[in-house]
Write a protein that holds these residues in place. Structure first.
Motif, PDB file in Angstrom:
ATOM      1  N   ASN A 247       1.070  -1.405  -0.121  1.00  0.00           N
ATOM      2  CA  ASN A 247      -0.168  -0.077  -0.221  1.00  0.00           C
ATOM      3  C   ASN A 247       0.688   1.174  -0.027  1.00  0.00           C
ATOM      4  N   THR A 248       1.639   1.321  -1.017  1.00  0.00           N
ATOM      5  CA  THR A 248       2.573   2.676  -1.220  1.00  0.00           C
ATOM      6  C   THR A 248       2.018   3.902  -1.038  1.00  0.00           C
ATOM      7  N   GLY A 249       2.556   4.595  -0.209  1.00  0.00           N
ATOM      8  CA  GLY A 249       2.241   6.099   0.038  1.00  0.00           C
ATOM      9  C   GLY A 249       1.073   6.183   0.729  1.00  0.00           C
ATOM     10  N   LYS A 250       0.403   5.199   1.237  1.00  0.00           N
ATOM     11  CA  LYS A 250      -1.046   5.293   1.688  1.00  0.00           C
ATOM     12  C   LYS A 250      -0.818   5.395   3.390  1.00  0.00           C
TER      13      LYS A 250
END
Lengths: 116, 115
Positions: free
Chosen positions: A100-103
């Motif tokens: 869940n990149t950057g979240k």
């Protein structure tokens, strides 16, 4: 799915008194934990974060938080608040790993009102 | 080091119009995330870009889109504006954003009002 619950929408406190802002999270996978502060008409500023290791995390402006895995909590504390601490505080989580990149997933926020 | 900058700071649009918001990350940061902040829904993740590619997307309709340029600057676009799009739009930059450990640094936001 992950969720974050901040148990108090508003916390009034007198200047120089201690304060605790409560945060519980729900996740089936490991998460990192964050506390951010937002002053009026500004963006969010990181207060502290828990990635691993010691469960007691110290941040800026005299704030600290304790990670409790069994209770899935990450409460924020300050032993003596100042008028300038009046702001909105957000607890957030991010999922460990790259899925869940950057979240960041945020709670609804707690307004800290410091009274003279 | 300069912080994250967002332009414009305030916008007023009418329903049906489209809008473009801009975000310049901290120098050296390659990941840019966008969030919508409203009183009712709180802070919600829109999408994240890294090296000009969208790596992650939140649960927003296709009217919300974004892009990232080779210098890591990012724009988000909202087409066919609705009243419910009125919000503070925040962007955040981080070095890589990939593992979840990177600190996200937020800009001051763009306040969008849809009439």
């Amino acid at each position: 799915a992950q969720s974050v619950t901040q148990l108090d929408s508003q916390v009034p406190v007198f200047e120089e008194a201690p304060v605790e802002l409560r945060c519980n999270y729900s996740s089936s996978v490991s998460v990192y934990l964050f506390w951010y502060v937002q002053y009026p008409n500004q963006g969010l500023q990181l207060l502290l974060k828990y990635l691993s290791g010691s469960t007691l995390v110290k941040g800026i402006n005299g704030f600290e938080a304790e990670f409790n895995k069994s209770q899935t909590s990450f409460h924020l504390r300050k032993p003596s608040v100042h008028i300038s601490d009046t702001a909105e505080y957000f607890c957030a989580v991010s999922v460990v790993g790259s899925g869940n990149t950057g979240k960041l997933i945020f709670g609804q926020g707690t307004t800290l009102q410091v009274k003279p | 080091k300069a912080g994250v900058t967002q332009t414009p700071r305030y916008l007023i649009k009418t329903r049906g119009q489209q809008v473009t918001l801009s975000c310049s990350p901290i120098s050296g940061h390659r990941s840019v995330s966008w969030y919508q902040q409203t009183p009712g829904q709180g802070l919600q993740f829109l999408f994240e870009y890294f090296s000009e590619t969208q790596r992650n997307k939140g649960n927003f309709p296709g009217r919300f889109s974004g892009r990232q340029f080779s210098n890591s600057r990012s724009e988000m676009n909202v087409s066919t504006l609705e009243l419910g799009d009125s919000a503070l739009y925040l962007c955040a930059s981080s070095f890589s954003g990939g593992s979840g450990t990177d600190t996200q640094y937020f800009g001051p936001g763009t306040r969008l009002t849809v009439l």
